[in-house]
Write a protein that holds these residues in place. Structure first.
Motif, PDB file in Angstrom:
ATOM      1  N   ASP A 235       1.461   4.153   6.421  1.00 23.88           N
ATOM      2  CA  ASP A 235       1.009   3.933   5.220  1.00 23.88           C
ATOM      3  C   ASP A 235      -0.631   4.332   4.866  1.00 23.88           C
ATOM      4  N   ASN A 236      -0.884   4.563   5.330  1.00 24.93           N
ATOM      5  CA  ASN A 236      -2.943   4.984   5.335  1.00 24.93           C
ATOM      6  C   ASN A 236      -2.391   6.832   4.612  1.00 24.93           C
TER       7      ASN A 236
ATOM      8  N   ARG B 192      -7.547  -1.784  -0.255  1.00 24.32           N
ATOM      9  CA  ARG B 192      -8.787  -0.715   0.265  1.00 24.32           C
ATOM     10  C   ARG B 192      -9.517  -1.950   1.505  1.00 24.32           C
TER      11      ARG B 192
ATOM     12  N   ILE C  51      -9.221   7.436   8.815  1.00 23.48           N
ATOM     13  CA  ILE C  51      -8.031   6.845   8.801  1.00 23.48           C
ATOM     14  C   ILE C  51      -8.423   7.430  10.826  1.00 23.48           C
TER      15      ILE C  51
ATOM     16  N   VAL D  70      -9.999   1.779   4.926  1.00 21.04           N
ATOM     17  CA  VAL D  70      -8.584   2.313   5.066  1.00 21.04           C
ATOM     18  C   VAL D  70      -7.644   0.846   4.437  1.00 21.04           C
ATOM     19  N   TYR D  71      -6.638   0.837   3.943  1.00 21.73           N
ATOM     20  CA  TYR D  71      -5.823   0.153   3.366  1.00 21.73           C
ATOM     21  C   TYR D  71      -4.806  -0.527   4.097  1.00 21.73           C
ATOM     22  N   GLN D  72      -4.719  -2.050   3.546  1.00 25.18           N
ATOM     23  CA  GLN D  72      -4.363  -2.937   4.042  1.00 25.18           C
ATOM     24  C   GLN D  72      -2.714  -2.685   3.640  1.00 25.18           C
TER      25      GLN D  72
ATOM     26  N   LEU E 185     -10.793   9.039   3.098  1.00 26.68           N
ATOM     27  CA  LEU E 185      -9.416   8.814   3.936  1.00 26.68           C
ATOM     28  C   LEU E 185      -8.987   9.297   4.649  1.00 26.68           C
TER      29      LEU E 185
ATOM     30  N   ASP F 240       0.796  -1.294   0.015  1.00 28.08           N
ATOM     31  CA  ASP F 240       0.472   0.079  -0.197  1.00 28.08           C
ATOM     32  C   ASP F 240       0.892   1.478  -0.344  1.00 28.08           C
TER      33      ASP F 240
ATOM     34  N   ALA G 111      -4.227  -2.820   8.538  1.00 29.57           N
ATOM     35  CA  ALA G 111      -3.463  -1.933   8.266  1.00 29.57           C
ATOM     36  C   ALA G 111      -3.038  -1.067   9.157  1.00 29.57           C
TER      37      ALA G 111
ATOM     38  N   SER H  72      -3.263   8.878   1.806  1.00 36.23           N
ATOM     39  CA  SER H  72      -3.924  10.487   1.767  1.00 36.23           C
ATOM     40  C   SER H  72      -2.865  11.161   1.104  1.00 36.23           C
TER      41      SER H  72
END
Length: 336
Positions: A166-167, A146, A204, A152-154, A200, A108, A162, A171
């Motif tokens: 990283d998230n 996602r 978060i 959120v993204y894994q 996002l 990610d 997640a 963003s």
């Protein structure tokens, strides 16, 4: 006409008397970037982590350096090595050439950094077709990571966890793409990417913000450490993610009050965490940058020094005259 002539004369006078803003220094990474464009993680190293290469270029740009040449060469090296699904590998030196030797860590964050690097390096007329195709592949793969339930993204398809940091980078990438689309005159495209970034950011805060502090992962942690726990608390500042009632200035000051000396000593036992200096730069804390630069200088190119630290060191040093770069910090600064 006399009035117009007088205005023209005034503008010409201002043009010849106002200071001209100096062009940004161009980033060069001797010992890290090879002649073929590859960027090694360590000085003269035998391994390449594509995340650190992209992050180093982005961080240097954030700190005020021009990266067009270095980034263009890196992108040219990396493009043919992208998998059809958008992913990249890490590379090891075999003989005189680098070959894929391990899957990249944190898909990610890497997809986000690559997408952001492409749009921020793109020429004024837009990305070349090969860049656009690469961007599209990375964006499609990132979308598969996602979590539809949380927003959120894994980390990857094989590691459904997640991470806050990283998230934040995802963003940041979305915001950069929005700015890029706006620069090209695509207002609707810019708005669409801005909405993704806003959604996002809200996710978060829902997932990671708890009682005045950020969780670093959706996976429980047994103990708190400087990285990632402490570093993560101010990392969202870089992407302008702000919890309600917790302004960046207050959060940054509180962090420095608690962690400043631990951070400055990290170079001796762990990585120097130049990204904290980048946060300091965003917050206008020149003293913190000076302390980090002076304390880190003796450790450059060593075991705890990677290309990200080097890029930031060079960016901060580029602001100084040679005499300033060699001068010790003022005695009034508390760097220890």
């Amino acid at each position: 006409m006399p009035a117009l002539k007088a205005l023209f004369t005034l503008l010409m006078a201002l043009a010849t008397t106002l200071p001209v803003r100096a062009a940004a220094a161009e980033l060069a990474l001797p010992g890290y970037q090879r002649s073929d464009g590859a960027i090694t993680t360590y000085f003269g190293g035998d391994s390449i982590d594509p995340y650190f290469a992209a992050k180093a270029l982005l961080a240097a740009q954030d700190a005020g350096m021009a990266t067009t040449t270095a980034a263009g060469k890196w992108i040219a090296w990396q493009l043919p090595r992208q998998h059809g699904d958008g992913r990249f590998d890490r590379y090891c030196l075999t003989g005189q050439h680098f070959a894929a030797c391990q899957a990249a860590d944190a898909d990610d964050a890497l997809m986000a950094a690559w997408m952001e690097l492409l749009v921020r390096t793109a020429p004024a007329k837009g990305m070349p077709p090969a860049w656009q195709a690469s961007f599209d592949k990375a964006a499609r793969y990132l979308d598969t990571l996602r979590d539809r339930r949380t927003g959120v993204y894994q980390i990857s398809s094989t590691l459904p966890v997640a991470l806050l940091m990283d998230n934040v980078e995802v963003s940041s990438a979305f915001k950069a793409v929005s700015a890029y689309r706006q620069r090209l005159g695509d207002s609707s495209g810019a708005a669409a990417w801005a909405r993704q970034a806003e959604q996002l950011d809200q996710a978060i805060l829902r997932v990671f913000w708890r009682k005045g502090g950020f969780l670093v992962s959706t996976q429980p942690r047994e103990r708190s450490e400087f990285y990632p726990d402490a570093v993560a608390q101010i990392f969202p500042i870089l992407a302008d993610i702000q919890p309600p009632g917790h302004p960046h200035a207050s959060a940054y000051q509180a962090w420095m009050t608690t962690h400043r000396f631990a951070w400055l000593q990290m170079t001796e036992v762990d990585f120097p965490w130049g990204l904290v200096a980048l946060v300091a730069d965003k917050m206008g804390d020149a003293d913190a940058i000076t302390c980090w630069r002076v304390r880190s200088n003796q450790f450059r190119h060593g075991h705890h020094w990677n290309v990200l630290e080097e890029a930031l060191f060079l960016a901060f040093e580029a602001r100084l005259t040679p005499a300033q770069a060699l001068a010790p910090p003022p005695a009034s600064l508390r760097c220890r």
